[in-house]
Design a protein around this motif. Sequence first.
Motif, PDB file in Angstrom:
ATOM      1  N   GLU A   1       0.829  -1.217   0.000  1.00 14.44           N
ATOM      2  CA  GLU A   1       0.000   0.000   0.000  1.00 14.44           C
ATOM      3  C   GLU A   1       0.855   1.255   0.000  1.00 14.44           C
ATOM      4  N   GLY A   2       2.179   1.062   0.053  1.00 18.87           N
ATOM      5  CA  GLY A   2       3.061   2.226   0.024  1.00 18.87           C
ATOM      6  C   GLY A   2       3.243   2.870   1.392  1.00 18.87           C
ATOM      7  N   ARG A   3       2.746   2.193   2.417  1.00 19.29           N
ATOM      8  CA  ARG A   3       2.968   2.724   3.770  1.00 19.29           C
ATOM      9  C   ARG A   3       3.067   1.571   4.751  1.00 19.29           C
ATOM     10  N   MET A   4       3.760   1.835   5.820  1.00 17.63           N
ATOM     11  CA  MET A   4       4.036   0.807   6.813  1.00 17.63           C
ATOM     12  C   MET A   4       3.016   0.906   7.935  1.00 17.63           C
ATOM     13  N   LYS A   5       2.377  -0.209   8.230  1.00 17.27           N
ATOM     14  CA  LYS A   5       1.445  -0.218   9.361  1.00 17.27           C
ATOM     15  C   LYS A   5       2.230  -0.470  10.643  1.00 17.27           C
ATOM     16  N   LYS A   6       1.555  -0.280  11.776  1.00 22.51           N
ATOM     17  CA  LYS A   6       2.234  -0.517  13.060  1.00 22.51           C
ATOM     18  C   LYS A   6       2.748  -1.944  13.153  1.00 22.51           C
ATOM     19  N   LYS A   7       1.992  -2.887  12.590  1.00 25.05           N
ATOM     20  CA  LYS A   7       2.397  -4.297  12.651  1.00 25.05           C
ATOM     21  C   LYS A   7       3.735  -4.509  11.906  1.00 25.05           C
ATOM     22  N   ASP A   8       3.855  -3.889  10.732  1.00 23.20           N
ATOM     23  CA  ASP A   8       5.112  -4.013   9.962  1.00 23.20           C
ATOM     24  C   ASP A   8       6.255  -3.375  10.734  1.00 23.20           C
ATOM     25  N   PHE A   9       5.943  -2.250  11.357  1.00 21.71           N
ATOM     26  CA  PHE A   9       6.966  -1.542  12.116  1.00 21.71           C
ATOM     27  C   PHE A   9       7.427  -2.393  13.296  1.00 21.71           C
ATOM     28  N   ARG A  10       6.449  -3.073  13.922  1.00 19.62           N
ATOM     29  CA  ARG A  10       6.778  -3.953  15.060  1.00 19.62           C
ATOM     30  C   ARG A  10       7.767  -5.018  14.605  1.00 19.62           C
ATOM     31  N   GLU A  11       7.535  -5.592  13.429  1.00 18.62           N
ATOM     32  CA  GLU A  11       8.449  -6.638  12.927  1.00 18.62           C
ATOM     33  C   GLU A  11       9.853  -6.073  12.707  1.00 18.62           C
ATOM     34  N   MET A  12       9.910  -4.843  12.209  1.00 22.00           N
ATOM     35  CA  MET A  12      11.208  -4.209  11.994  1.00 22.00           C
ATOM     36  C   MET A  12      11.919  -3.986  13.334  1.00 22.00           C
ATOM     37  N   MET A  13      11.154  -3.544  14.334  1.00 22.74           N
ATOM     38  CA  MET A  13      11.733  -3.299  15.660  1.00 22.74           C
ATOM     39  C   MET A  13      12.243  -4.597  16.287  1.00 22.74           C
ATOM     40  N   GLN A  14      11.523  -5.693  16.024  1.00 24.57           N
ATOM     41  CA  GLN A  14      11.934  -6.964  16.628  1.00 24.57           C
ATOM     42  C   GLN A  14      13.238  -7.473  16.044  1.00 24.57           C
ATOM     43  N   GLN A  15      13.579  -6.992  14.853  1.00 22.23           N
ATOM     44  CA  GLN A  15      14.883  -7.366  14.303  1.00 22.23           C
ATOM     45  C   GLN A  15      16.002  -6.572  14.981  1.00 22.23           C
ATOM     46  N   ALA A  16      15.642  -5.402  15.528  1.00 21.16           N
ATOM     47  CA  ALA A  16      16.675  -4.532  16.106  1.00 21.16           C
ATOM     48  C   ALA A  16      16.849  -4.732  17.606  1.00 21.16           C
ATOM     49  N   LEU A  17      15.808  -5.244  18.269  1.00 22.27           N
ATOM     50  CA  LEU A  17      15.831  -5.333  19.739  1.00 22.27           C
ATOM     51  C   LEU A  17      15.290  -6.675  20.195  1.00 22.27           C
ATOM     52  N   PRO A  18      15.693  -7.106  21.394  1.00 26.35           N
ATOM     53  CA  PRO A  18      15.042  -8.295  21.972  1.00 26.35           C
ATOM     54  C   PRO A  18      13.534  -8.054  22.098  1.00 26.35           C
ATOM     55  N   ALA A  19      12.748  -9.102  21.926  1.00 28.73           N
ATOM     56  CA  ALA A  19      11.293  -8.944  21.845  1.00 28.73           C
ATOM     57  C   ALA A  19      10.688  -8.175  23.015  1.00 28.73           C
ATOM     58  N   SER A  20      11.161  -8.457  24.233  1.00 22.90           N
ATOM     59  CA  SER A  20      10.550  -7.800  25.392  1.00 22.90           C
ATOM     60  C   SER A  20      10.760  -6.292  25.328  1.00 22.90           C
ATOM     61  N   GLN A  21      11.907  -5.875  24.802  1.00 24.61           N
ATOM     62  CA  GLN A  21      12.165  -4.442  24.705  1.00 24.61           C
ATOM     63  C   GLN A  21      11.528  -3.832  23.464  1.00 24.61           C
ATOM     64  N   ALA A  22      11.473  -4.601  22.399  1.00 26.93           N
ATOM     65  CA  ALA A  22      10.853  -4.091  21.167  1.00 26.93           C
ATOM     66  C   ALA A  22       9.409  -3.681  21.431  1.00 26.93           C
ATOM     67  N   SER A  23       8.688  -4.509  22.205  1.00 23.50           N
ATOM     68  CA  SER A  23       7.267  -4.205  22.408  1.00 23.50           C
ATOM     69  C   SER A  23       7.098  -2.927  23.228  1.00 23.50           C
ATOM     70  N   LYS A  24       8.038  -2.662  24.140  1.00 21.47           N
ATOM     71  CA  LYS A  24       7.931  -1.434  24.939  1.00 21.47           C
ATOM     72  C   LYS A  24       8.351  -0.207  24.136  1.00 21.47           C
ATOM     73  N   MET A  25       9.337  -0.383  23.267  1.00 22.97           N
ATOM     74  CA  MET A  25       9.909   0.782  22.593  1.00 22.97           C
ATOM     75  C   MET A  25       9.210   1.136  21.279  1.00 22.97           C
ATOM     76  N   GLU A  26       8.446   0.176  20.721  1.00 19.85           N
ATOM     77  CA  GLU A  26       7.971   0.434  19.357  1.00 19.85           C
ATOM     78  C   GLU A  26       7.100   1.679  19.252  1.00 19.85           C
ATOM     79  N   LYS A  27       6.231   1.921  20.267  1.00 23.78           N
ATOM     80  CA  LYS A  27       5.338   3.080  20.140  1.00 23.78           C
ATOM     81  C   LYS A  27       6.127   4.386  20.203  1.00 23.78           C
ATOM     82  N   HIS A  28       7.213   4.373  20.983  1.00 24.98           N
ATOM     83  CA  HIS A  28       8.042   5.581  21.078  1.00 24.98           C
ATOM     84  C   HIS A  28       8.778   5.822  19.760  1.00 24.98           C
ATOM     85  N   MET A  29       9.300   4.734  19.186  1.00 26.06           N
ATOM     86  CA  MET A  29      10.059   4.870  17.944  1.00 26.06           C
ATOM     87  C   MET A  29       9.122   5.227  16.777  1.00 26.06           C
ATOM     88  N   PHE A  30       7.911   4.680  16.825  1.00 25.01           N
ATOM     89  CA  PHE A  30       6.952   4.919  15.744  1.00 25.01           C
ATOM     90  C   PHE A  30       6.678   6.415  15.589  1.00 25.01           C
TER      91      PHE A  30
END
Length: 197
Positions: A44-73
């Motif tokens: 669709e030419g844009r990233m949804k929060k779910k796609d962003f979450r997957e990207m964050m999980q590649q960068a951080l351990p899962a427990s931290q990714a879930s806490k940080m994703e909304k801030h990074m988004f």
Amino acid sequence: QIMGSKNGKPVLREEDITTLSKSSGLDEIQVKEHFDRFVEEHPEGRMKKKDFREMMQQALPASQASKMEKHMFRVYDANDDGYIDFVEFMVVYYIMSDGAPEEVLTQIFRVFDVNSDGSITKKELTRLIKDMHGLLNTDNQEQVSKEMITTTAFAEMDKDEDGKVTTEEFISACMGREEFSKMLTLKLINIFIEDDN
């Protein structure tokens, strides 16, 4: 909507291509190649929060990714529409990898500014540090308390003591090598840098 669409497919407008090639130093063909790759992953030419979450999980351990994703988004979603479009994505990507320190810190400010009103309150800082705490303890054997980090960092940043930290105060605390401000900011910048590997 920043990008156009043609027959329901996302297309990059000429002015977007020009803007991005100026800000990123890529030529227009490279910008288009990046766009095609982005659309392959996000049709669709844009990233949804779910796609962003997957990207964050590649960068951080899962427990931290879930806490940080909304801030990074918040950093990427400049127009607050709940999606990250290609232009928003590329702007942050290039500022983080190549921008001047002030530009980088202006983006990082958005992580701290939880309600996006242009200033950081102690309550916002408390919430962010609570979510970041897992990232902070890794290299610090003496577990510095969240309260102490919050109080010290806020005092470093809020120079005029009005209870709010402006973008300018934030940047000067970080550039002035204030210890806790710098530590928090570097941890956040590392998340962006790790995204790119």
